[in-house]
Enzyme design. Structure first.
Site, PDB file in Angstrom:
ATOM      1  N   ASP A   1      36.742 -48.669 -52.820  1.00 25.81           N
ATOM      2  CA  ASP A   1      36.864 -49.968 -53.469  1.00 25.81           C
ATOM      3  C   ASP A   1      38.270 -50.023 -54.085  1.00 25.81           C
ATOM      4  OD1 ASP A   1      36.450 -52.493 -54.441  1.00 25.81           O
ATOM      5  OD2 ASP A   1      34.519 -52.068 -55.349  1.00 25.81           O
ATOM      6  N   TRP A   2      38.586 -51.172 -54.601  1.00 28.18           N
ATOM      7  CA  TRP A   2      39.934 -51.456 -55.113  1.00 28.18           C
ATOM      8  C   TRP A   2      40.339 -50.424 -56.176  1.00 28.18           C
ATOM      9  CZ3 TRP A   2      42.696 -55.981 -53.702  1.00 28.18           C
ATOM     10  CH2 TRP A   2      43.847 -56.221 -54.447  1.00 28.18           C
TER      11      TRP A   2
END
Ligand code: NOJ
Length: 736
Positions: free
Chosen positions: A266-267
């Site tokens: 994820d980011w």
């Protein structure tokens, strides 16, 4: 013949990928493992240099098709090996045309519609050059405080599995190579929805048995449906952040499930490993993530900075990198990007085309759940009305009806409830609009008296209440899940004006409605219904269609009950309606005893306000004659379970018939009920249909004490009905 050509394709793919990797130097390989955020900006000299140097495998957040094509051109024509890019974007519930939020789509219990919705989203996104979306979100959500409950398919692993697989099929189509197909990403692996106290990003602790029986199920279904990629969760699961969790990413995903796609973080979640306190520095984070099985890093740059040095120092084997690159290249090949990396927008349907709007309208219509209809107040008859008061902050808010996480959604396409109602009733009926509050959170009640007085003059009062889009979604969690601001007071004021109240609630989560439910005479829960929400609401209010949505998540009476979900365990002291004590009925000097006590709250009992699977209709469905075709079933056999469903009402309507079972004894305790099947049927007034479910003994499997899948002989109870509180019951036994 077919098998031969499939095998040949695999061989050709493997050969192609192997020969490409053989030509790549270490920096180029690592480049493929990096996704960079371009934040919608024009192609800078710096980006150009990175693309030409082969330092980028994917970009995120560029949807200007000309720029996307230009970026692809630089990657393909100006880099040494000419490898095209994956163009990622969050296409969660629509692109320009916005569908209901996923929890709303789940309330339709309609797999075909969910698939159709993902297809129109893919076609629209592909027109902008996007070839990879970060959906579906498959996190089981049992906590309505969590903002991302909006993006989920709710609390049940079976429903989420069916709908998640449907969404994957819709995005990816028959073939990823088809124009308009985009790669899906099952996220957030895993357990993200169980964040403590419903606070996004907070720690999760899920015992392995519950993880396997509940939280992992939808991911397994998505992988089986061919999801091309999987995204790790931001969460810390049982002490190991998911982005460094080899148990999840290697043992379960690769070894047990045989997943052959690739894993993206994820980011910044690789970078977060240091903040979690798992690693001392960014190099350590890159090492942990790569070793655990994260093939591509999103946004943060620890791979770019440290992977080469980790390989050179002998800390990370280059084979880990080769495998990651091979998986990424295989997806690029499968998408046909090596043949044609460019997008021709004109070859894809226009944004907001009729078909897209039709799917959005039908999905919105089927996602709305009718929770109350006292005195059959609904549907309204436009012919007999002279005036309607439309009241509330969400009656005419084109952006707010779209819901969370719609970067590209076009609110100019939105049809609001006010607009749709005006159009539906025509000039003959006076429609008076009173917004009454600036936003749903407004606490100013100054206008209420006058609004109540004016609205009270109309034949009927329609209130549009709830939450704006921004009150749910990532990091938008609430500790209090009542209607925000002074909305409850507005309801009470209007009720006091003497007219029946019809409320339509637009929200990103289940709300606690206990403080207003008695004042409201009819209630449609519309979630955030998307572009065509207004039309869909009007379709139901005026009886052009009957409501058919069913709750994919329980609605608590009080936030203190959370988590409240239907498929809980029985406990040693299960509550019952006749054995609960209310706090007001306890005597002074009462003595404490454990005798006869059960698992309930003194103030709220144990039931939700509305249970999973519940939803009313304008028709009236009756269930009868539940039977199994045999009383005993042997391992490997299929049991046929059927019931008669009749429409005893006076209009045609859809009912979602639900099958639940209970496995009475297990080597680990089993839930009190489990959804095992559902079917949507449409019945004319007076019509009866026998609905049949085939339950194979494989469907009775669960993960037991040793965390292995097991099917145990024993007694099972069965229910068929219109909610998780279905009463029609039978049973069967499974024998070896
Ligand atoms: C963070 C979110 O958790 C994830 O769901 C999303 O896909 C990425 N950001 C990319 O925007």
């Amino acid at each position: 013949m077919e098998n031969t050509s499939a095998l040949q394709l695999v061989r050709e793919t493997d050969d192609f990928v192997a020969s490409l990797i053989a030509q790549m130097d270490l920096a180029e390989k690592i480049g493929q493992m990096c996704q960079i955020d371009v934040a919608g900006e024009a192609l800078s000299e710096e980006l150009k240099a990175r693309l030409s140097a082969g330092e980028v495998g994917s970009i995120i957040n560029q949807v200007d098709v000309e720029l996307v094509n230009e970026i692809q051109r630089v990657a393909v024509e100006e880099s040494r090996l000419g490898i095209p890019l994956l163009i990622g974007r969050d296409v969660i519930h629509g692109f320009k045309t916005v569908l209901p939020i996923p929890i709303g789509q789940a309330a339709s219990w309609n797999r075909d519609l969910v698939e159709a919705g993902a297809r129109i989203s893919a076609l629209e996104a592909a027109r902008a050059g996007v070839n990879w979306t970060f959906a579906p979100m498959l996190d089981i959500a049992r906590d309505p405080r969590w903002g991302r409950v909006a993006e989920s398919f709710g609390e049940d692993p079976f429903l989420a599995s069916v709908l998640g697989a449907a969404m994957v099929s819709g995005f990816q189509g028959q073939s990823l190579r088809d124009n308009g197909s985009i790669a899906a990403c099952a996220k957030h692996f895993a357990g993200y929805g169980a964040a403590e106290s419903g606070r996004d990003y907070a720690t999760t602790n899920i015992p392995e048995n519950e993880l396997r029986n509940v939280y992992l199920q939808p991911f397994h279904a998505a992988v089986t449906a061919g999801a091309a990629t999987v995204m790790t969760s931001f969460g810390d699961l049982n002490g190991i952040p998911c982005t460094a969790n080899g148990f999840l990413l290697r043992q379960i995903l690769r070894e047990e499930w045989g997943f052959s796609g690739f894993v993206v973080s994820d980011w910044d979640s690789v970078f977060h490993l240091k903040i979690h306190g798992l690693t001392a520095d960014d190099a350590g984070s890159a090492l942990e993530a790569a070793q655990a099985g994260v093939d591509m890093e999103m946004a943060s740059t620890t791979y770019k900075q440290y992977l080469a040095q980790l390989v050179e120092q002998g800390k990370l084997s280059e084979s880990v990198i080769d495998q990651a690159v091979a998986r990424i290249l295989r997806l690029k090949l499968a998408l046909g990007l090596f043949e044609n990396p460019y997008t021709e927008p004109e070859a894809l349907p226009a944004y907001g085309n009729t078909q897209a709007l039709d799917v959005a309208r039908q999905t919105a219509r089927e996602s709305i759940v009718m929770l109350k209809n006292a005195e059959t107040l609904l549907p309204l008859s436009a012919n007999t009305l002279r005036s309607i008061a439309v009241v509330g902050p969400l009656a005419d808010a084109p952006y707010e009806q779209l819901g969370t996480w719609i970067f590209d959604g076009d609110s100019a396409l939105s049809v609001t409830p006010l607009e749709a109602i005006r159009r539906r009733v025509g000039p003959e009926v006076e429609v008076n609009f009173f917004q009454a509050m600036a936003t749903s959170r407004d606490r100013n009640t100054d206008a209420f008296e006058a609004v109540a007085e004016a609205a009270g003059q109309s034949d009927v009062v329609l209130m549009f209440l709830g939450e704006e889009s921004i009150l749910s979604g990532e990091a938008h969690c609430r500790a209090d899940i009542n209607l925000p601001g002074a909305q409850a007071e507005l309801v009470r004021k209007l009720k006091a004006a003497g007219k029946p109240i019809i409320a339509v609630i637009l929200a990103g989560r289940p709300l606690t409605l206990t403080n207003v439910i008695d004042e409201i005479d009819a209630l449609l829960f519309a979630w955030h219904p998307g572009t065509m929400g207004g039309e869909a609401i009007s379709d139901l209010l005026f009886g052009d269609f009957s409501p058919s949505g069913k709750l994919p998540v329980s609605f608590p009476r009080h936030v203190g009950q959370v988590p409240v979900y239907y498929n809980h365990k029985n406990s040693g002291k299960p509550p019952s309606d006749d054995a609960i004590v209310h706090i007001d009925d306890i005597d002074a000097n009462a003595t404490q005893t454990s005798l006869g006590m059960t698992a309930f709250h003194l103030d709220e009992g144990f039931r939700p306000l509305f249970p999973f699977g519940f939803g009313l209709s304008y028709a009236d469905f009756a269930y009868a004659k539940l039977s199994c075709d045999k009383q005993q079933v042997r391992l490997g056999e299929t049991l046929r379970i059927s019931a008669e469903v009749s429409n005893q009402g006076s209009c045609k309507a859809i009912e979602t018939v639900q099958l639940y079972i209970r496995d009475l004894v297990g080597n680990v305790t089993r839930p009190v009920r489990e959804l095992k099947g559902f079917r949507r049927i449409e019945l004319e007034p007076g019509q009866t249909e026998t609905v049949t479910f085939d339950l194979h003994t494989d469907d009775l499997a669960f993960f037991g004490r040793d965390q292995q899948r097991v099917i145990e002989a024993g007694e099972f109870r069965v229910w068929i009905g219109g909610s998780s509180e279905a009463e029609l019951e039978t049973g069967f036994s499974l024998i070896d």
